[in-house]
Structures are given as C-alpha cells and as structure tokens.
Design a protein around this motif. Sequence first.
Motif, short mmCIF file in Angstrom:
data_model
loop_
_atom_site.label_atom_id
_atom_site.label_comp_id
_atom_site.label_asym_id
_atom_site.label_seq_id
_atom_site.Cartn_x
_atom_site.Cartn_y
_atom_site.Cartn_z
N GLY A 317 -20.90 47.72 -2.82
CA GLY A 317 -19.84 49.05 -2.34
C GLY A 317 -19.09 48.91 -2.88
N SER A 318 -18.18 47.69 -3.44
CA SER A 318 -17.77 46.97 -4.47
C SER A 318 -17.34 48.28 -5.83
N LEU A 319 -15.94 48.65 -5.89
CA LEU A 319 -15.79 49.90 -7.05
C LEU A 319 -14.81 49.15 -8.09
N LEU A 320 -13.95 47.40 -7.88
CA LEU A 320 -13.84 47.44 -9.27
C LEU A 320 -13.23 45.19 -7.91
N SER A 321 -13.61 44.85 -9.41
CA SER A 321 -13.22 43.18 -8.64
C SER A 321 -13.33 42.50 -10.41
N THR A 322 -13.03 41.07 -10.25
CA THR A 322 -12.84 40.27 -11.05
C THR A 322 -14.08 39.29 -10.81
N PRO A 323 -14.84 39.13 -11.85
CA PRO A 323 -16.13 38.36 -11.77
C PRO A 323 -15.87 36.54 -12.09
N ILE A 324 -16.13 36.04 -11.54
CA ILE A 324 -15.51 34.38 -11.17
C ILE A 324 -16.88 33.85 -12.39
N LEU A 325 -16.04 33.17 -13.26
CA LEU A 325 -17.25 32.22 -14.65
C LEU A 325 -18.52 31.71 -13.84
N ASN A 326 -19.62 31.07 -14.21
CA ASN A 326 -20.48 30.16 -13.91
C ASN A 326 -20.87 29.44 -14.94
N PRO A 327 -19.58 28.28 -15.04
CA PRO A 327 -19.61 27.00 -15.88
C PRO A 327 -21.09 25.86 -16.07
N PRO A 328 -21.43 26.17 -17.20
CA PRO A 328 -20.55 26.56 -18.72
C PRO A 328 -20.80 26.90 -18.97
N GLN A 329 -20.59 28.85 -18.86
CA GLN A 329 -20.84 29.53 -19.35
C GLN A 329 -20.02 30.21 -19.77
N SER A 330 -19.42 30.92 -20.51
CA SER A 330 -17.97 31.41 -21.10
C SER A 330 -17.73 33.03 -21.11
N GLY A 331 -19.18 33.69 -20.88
CA GLY A 331 -18.56 34.68 -19.68
C GLY A 331 -19.68 35.29 -18.77
N VAL A 332 -19.23 36.77 -17.97
CA VAL A 332 -20.07 37.08 -17.16
C VAL A 332 -19.39 38.18 -17.07
N LEU A 333 -20.31 39.60 -16.62
CA LEU A 333 -20.52 40.99 -16.70
C LEU A 333 -20.00 41.18 -15.06
N GLY A 334 -19.31 42.39 -15.09
CA GLY A 334 -19.27 42.32 -13.03
C GLY A 334 -19.64 43.89 -13.47
N MET A 335 -20.76 44.21 -12.70
CA MET A 335 -20.86 46.01 -12.73
C MET A 335 -20.48 46.35 -11.62
N HIS A 336 -19.84 47.30 -10.87
CA HIS A 336 -19.31 47.69 -9.89
C HIS A 336 -20.16 48.82 -9.53
N ALA A 337 -19.70 49.75 -8.50
CA ALA A 337 -20.53 51.40 -7.38
C ALA A 337 -19.86 52.28 -8.40
N VAL A 338 -21.51 53.12 -8.45
CA VAL A 338 -21.36 54.05 -9.34
C VAL A 338 -20.36 55.56 -8.96
N GLN A 339 -19.66 55.97 -9.44
CA GLN A 339 -18.91 56.86 -8.38
C GLN A 339 -18.79 57.95 -9.39
N GLU A 340 -18.70 59.35 -8.74
CA GLU A 340 -18.26 60.36 -9.27
C GLU A 340 -16.48 60.99 -9.49
N ARG A 341 -16.44 61.30 -10.72
CA ARG A 341 -14.86 61.07 -11.38
C ARG A 341 -14.84 61.65 -12.00
N PRO A 342 -13.58 62.99 -12.30
CA PRO A 342 -12.92 63.48 -13.14
C PRO A 342 -12.69 62.78 -14.25
#
Length: 392
Positions: A317-342
Amino acid sequence: MEIKVPSVGESVYEALLGKWLKKNGEAVRKDEPVCEIETDKITMEINAEADGVLTIMAPEGATVKIGAIIGIIAEGRVAAEAPAPAETGVPKEAPPLSPAVRKLAQEKGISPETVQGTGRGGRVTVDDLLKGGEQPQLFASGAPAVTPAPPPIDLKEPAEERVTRTPMTPIRKRIAERLLAARQQTAMLTTFNEADLGRVMELRKKHKEHFQKKHGVSLGFMSFFVKACVEALKEFPAVNAAIDGNDIVHHHYYHIGIAIGAEKGLVVPVIRDADRLSFAGIEAAIAGFVEEIKTNRLELSDLQGGTFSISNGGVYGSLLSTPILNPPQSGVLGMHAVQERPVVRDGQIVIRPMMYLALSYDHRIIDGREAVGFLKKVKEYVEEPEELFLEG
C-alpha cells in the motif's frame, strides 16, 4: 545419527536455532524437516537423514556454531507412548525420559515428575525443563496448582519493567548492517517520476487468461518492470555497474534482484540473465522464489550476484518511498501502489491509474543526468509496453 548445523557459506560461522518442527522423543522419518536455523543471510530447514526417534540437544533460540551437534536420531527406535492418567486423577508412572532431558534435569536440580510435559503422550521435553517450572505443576490429586491472581498494576512502576526485550535474529542484524552501510558508504540520491499503468493493465486483462493456461503462471506487473529495467540498463550501463576499490566494474549481463518480504525480513533473490527470459520465465522465477521462501528452501546462491534491484512497496500500500541501495549494486528501482489520479492528457483532465516510481542511485558513479534518463526510459517502456510484450 547426529544432527549437525550445516555449512551454508564461507563467511557464515554460526546460526540461530529458530524452531524445532518435531518434539523431543518424537518419531521422525528420513527427509522429514526437523528444525529451522537462521543465519545472517538465510533461513533454512534441516531434514532427518534417517528414520528414528529425535533427541533434542540444543533449545530453540540458541546460537550454535556451524558443525555443532544440535540433536540425535536414534535409528530404529520407536517413540514411547506415555500412559494415560488413571480415572481417579492420580498420574501413573512418568514415561521414560530422553538422555538430554535426564541430563538437564540433573543439572538444574528439577524433578521431572513435578513438571507437566508437553511432548507426545505427556513426555517431558527439554523446553519444559528450560521453562523452569513456569507451567502448572500437578499435585497428587492430579489437579493443577492454583495460580494466584496477578497483583494490581502500579502505574508508578518504571517503564523498563513493562517492555519485552528480545535479541535481534541474525537475519535482522544483517539487514540492519547492510542498510547502515548503504547510508554510510555510498553517495545515495533518489530521483522520482510517475508512470501511467493504463496500457499495462489493458494488456494484462486481455492476455491474462491465455497466459495462465499456456504458461501455468499469472501475468503480474513485475515482469513488465523487469523487462523495462533491462532495456533501460542497456542504454544507461552505469546504473548496472558497481564500484570495487578504485575501479568501476561494468556488468555485461543483467542479474535483477527482486525484493520479497518474508516473515523474518526482506530478502532479495536474483533472477539471472533476465534479458534472456520471456515474460513467462520471469514470472515463473519470481513464483519459484516466493514458494522457496515460504518453505525455507531458498539457497544462499539465490541471493548473490545481483547487478540491479527492484522493490515493490506497492504490494503493502505504499504510495511513495525512498528505496535503499543493496551494495555493491549502484541502483534500485522502487515501485509503488497504483492509484487512480487526475492527470492532464491533451489539455484535458482525465482519471488514469498512476504509479510513482523512485530510483535510488550511487552518485559516485551515476550522474543525475543518467539517473533521470534511466527512470524516464523505464517510464516510457511501461507506458507503451506493446513492444516489450511482443518480444517477450
């Protein structure tokens, strides 16, 4: 036959005995799970290597060294059934005690006859003795001892006396260490965007039933994002790279870690060579990891070697968050809840199923331009997924 703590990796020297799945003195069969152990990387089950009767040598919650003996299986023996109490309520002679129980009772000076057993047939187990008589004892009449009413709560008593303190499990310790290291040892930044999931949802609805029948797995959101990330990583290779000392290591393969919430903490199993897999292959790999985590069959090798990770907080149910890196990787994508918005489309306000996306990255090797470009490319692919889906 001795039950020993197995080796699960070169850097793992001890484990936590999490739970016994069988009771002391209980009959077990070969290949049947008898206990769970936890290390700083993984939770796994230990299976019996022979038929026989189990004797527990180490209690739940104990920290044990790799190779330590935590139990014994007496091959060929049959678990003794405890006699039922007489109708008068006077207990009959106590059932036979296991060597471990007998030894522990002598060390603690406890008379096993005064402890109510929770084992099979009323047998007294090691856990019963370790509780030190917390269970109600039996009088000669067989009636349980009367438990005095708890004293009234003193609202002035110190707060420390009204808390429960438990040690962190090895997995939770490791998670804490890695999260702290990610903060302290990387120049982590996060950039945000949002994606219209309308077309993905239409494709899923159109092909879901056929996909399930053909491949035996459901078509979820994650396979679209894995495919999108792989294509974006090809265009922005720095996001798929890592720092090793004074070197930048560019990976020419795409091992994508998928963060999955487990009972004892988050684990990130790796889908290897995700660029070579179809949508069905990706979904099958994820489903396999979920099942292995539920049954404690995930292996240490499943968690190693990732080059980029994806975390879906939207399932909670998370709408927005800051994912934390998983070292030694340099990038991580955070997906969030799908919400109908204008949103505005062609000068008109319309309602669309939107998802916020977040990319956390190591600014030491990834510039802001590359990070923003990568996330925009992911957005483009999931908003127009037909090309990905037809190729996959």
